[in-house]
Motif scaffolding. Sequence first.
Motif, PDB file in Angstrom:
ATOM      1  N   ILE A 178       0.813  -1.107  -0.039  1.00 60.59           N
ATOM      2  CA  ILE A 178      -0.047   0.087  -0.087  1.00 60.59           C
ATOM      3  C   ILE A 178       0.891   1.298   0.026  1.00 60.59           C
ATOM      4  O   ILE A 178       1.791   1.304   0.834  1.00 60.59           O
ATOM      5  N   SER A 179       0.556   2.352  -0.682  1.00 60.00           N
ATOM      6  CA  SER A 179       1.234   3.659  -0.747  1.00 60.00           C
ATOM      7  C   SER A 179       0.908   4.339   0.126  1.00 60.00           C
ATOM      8  O   SER A 179      -0.300   4.153   0.765  1.00 60.00           O
ATOM      9  N   SER A 180       1.377   5.672   0.584  1.00 63.25           N
ATOM     10  CA  SER A 180       1.072   6.513   1.456  1.00 63.25           C
ATOM     11  C   SER A 180      -0.214   7.136   1.262  1.00 63.25           C
ATOM     12  O   SER A 180      -1.023   7.324   2.038  1.00 63.25           O
ATOM     13  N   ASP A 181      -0.373   7.315  -0.258  1.00 62.59           N
ATOM     14  CA  ASP A 181      -1.637   8.166  -0.708  1.00 62.59           C
ATOM     15  C   ASP A 181      -2.928   7.113  -0.514  1.00 62.59           C
ATOM     16  O   ASP A 181      -3.934   7.560  -0.160  1.00 62.59           O
ATOM     17  N   GLU A 182      -2.666   5.867  -0.714  1.00 61.88           N
ATOM     18  CA  GLU A 182      -3.677   4.752  -0.526  1.00 61.88           C
ATOM     19  C   GLU A 182      -3.983   4.454   0.997  1.00 61.88           C
ATOM     20  O   GLU A 182      -5.192   4.266   1.063  1.00 61.88           O
ATOM     21  N   MET A 183      -2.760   4.725   1.939  1.00 61.39           N
ATOM     22  CA  MET A 183      -3.135   4.796   3.135  1.00 61.39           C
ATOM     23  C   MET A 183      -3.858   5.657   3.664  1.00 61.39           C
ATOM     24  O   MET A 183      -4.880   5.573   4.470  1.00 61.39           O
ATOM     25  N   ARG A 184      -4.006   6.768   3.115  1.00 67.92           N
ATOM     26  CA  ARG A 184      -4.737   8.209   3.550  1.00 67.92           C
ATOM     27  C   ARG A 184      -6.208   7.699   3.073  1.00 67.92           C
ATOM     28  O   ARG A 184      -6.966   8.231   3.772  1.00 67.92           O
ATOM     29  N   CYS A 185      -6.167   7.152   2.009  1.00 67.31           N
ATOM     30  CA  CYS A 185      -7.621   6.958   1.194  1.00 67.31           C
ATOM     31  C   CYS A 185      -8.238   5.902   2.115  1.00 67.31           C
ATOM     32  O   CYS A 185      -9.252   5.923   2.490  1.00 67.31           O
ATOM     33  N   LEU A 186      -7.553   5.048   2.564  1.00 69.70           N
ATOM     34  CA  LEU A 186      -8.137   3.945   3.597  1.00 69.70           C
ATOM     35  C   LEU A 186      -8.541   4.406   4.646  1.00 69.70           C
ATOM     36  O   LEU A 186      -9.769   4.259   5.169  1.00 69.70           O
ATOM     37  N   ARG A 187      -7.652   5.229   5.528  1.00 65.88           N
ATOM     38  CA  ARG A 187      -8.408   6.003   6.705  1.00 65.88           C
ATOM     39  C   ARG A 187      -9.442   6.954   6.398  1.00 65.88           C
ATOM     40  O   ARG A 187     -10.657   6.704   7.181  1.00 65.88           O
ATOM     41  N   GLU A 188      -9.504   7.759   5.283  1.00 72.03           N
ATOM     42  CA  GLU A 188     -10.723   8.609   5.011  1.00 72.03           C
ATOM     43  C   GLU A 188     -11.803   7.704   4.604  1.00 72.03           C
ATOM     44  O   GLU A 188     -12.961   8.013   5.116  1.00 72.03           O
ATOM     45  N   GLU A 189     -11.773   6.737   4.086  1.00 72.37           N
ATOM     46  CA  GLU A 189     -13.202   5.720   3.676  1.00 72.37           C
ATOM     47  C   GLU A 189     -13.458   5.056   4.903  1.00 72.37           C
ATOM     48  O   GLU A 189     -14.972   4.886   5.071  1.00 72.37           O
ATOM     49  N   VAL A 190     -12.696   4.648   5.858  1.00 70.27           N
ATOM     50  CA  VAL A 190     -13.129   3.934   7.187  1.00 70.27           C
ATOM     51  C   VAL A 190     -13.880   5.103   7.769  1.00 70.27           C
ATOM     52  O   VAL A 190     -14.760   4.578   8.496  1.00 70.27           O
TER      53      VAL A 190
END
Length: 295
Positions: free
Chosen positions: A17-29
């Motif tokens: 997982i990339s840093s951008d995808e990690m932020r996206c995961l946090r936002e979606e959760v």
Amino acid sequence: MYSSIRQLLRKYRKNRISSDEMRCLREEVEQISDNDLGDLLADDWADFNSGYRFGRRRRLLTWQRVAAVAAIAVLSLMIWHQHTLLSHTAGDTVVALSQRLTSEVTLPDGSAIVLRSNSQLTYDASTFARGDRRVQFTGEGYFDIHSDASHPFTIAAPGFEAVVKGTSFNLYGNPSDSIAELALVSGVVELRTATGQSTTLRPNQKALINRNTGVLTIKPCGDKAEVASWQRDEIQLDGVDARELERTFRRYYDTTVTIDCDSATTFTGTLPISSMPVALKVVQLAMGGRVTARP
């Protein structure tokens, strides 16, 4: 539904997982509902357990990552309920509520707990993810425990311990109160007191635990609407005597009340948590005796 979150979780577990995808995961959760969050965590837990039971060594490496994902999800849930405090000390995750507030917490296995004000839940996310489903609890909460026969769910509370299996119940255990209570709605609960006494509760039974003596008293109880009526800011009581009413005032109003009436008199009705004067008046009229209160 939520396929993007599932894909991101898979990437996280594979360390891709990339840093951008990690932020996206946090936002979606952060944006999904509590129930859906619980379902996602339960599915992830079941999927991981399946791999673990069949001995896929590669997946053993993901234990810490699973715990971390669960921590992200729980943290986002805490943000959703901004009045809840989440902290980490000595490896433990601590969820603590302030006065006059309630909040729902979803654990890594998908179990959901509605916490009442002045309650605290503590667990170690890393050992929890390895199947040691053990928490410490003080206060009051309504528990919906995810069923997992291979990993019993254990609650350590002041003066007793409860082992539960796919169970719903209301639990009250305040260190300042000598009486704790567990009211079972569904499933089975095994109780053990600090003095070695034990019992098995069945649905529509509640256990009163005297923390000083270890004595267990079993009584009938109603459904969720009754035993967790505090979630509606009220207390629903059915056929309780004066002594139990006095305990109720200590529990919900932090007030010592003395009720002087006929020992055979019982109370059935609803009291408002938000107004102690009204509750006192209702009890006085219903019990037909003298009711005195002091802080």
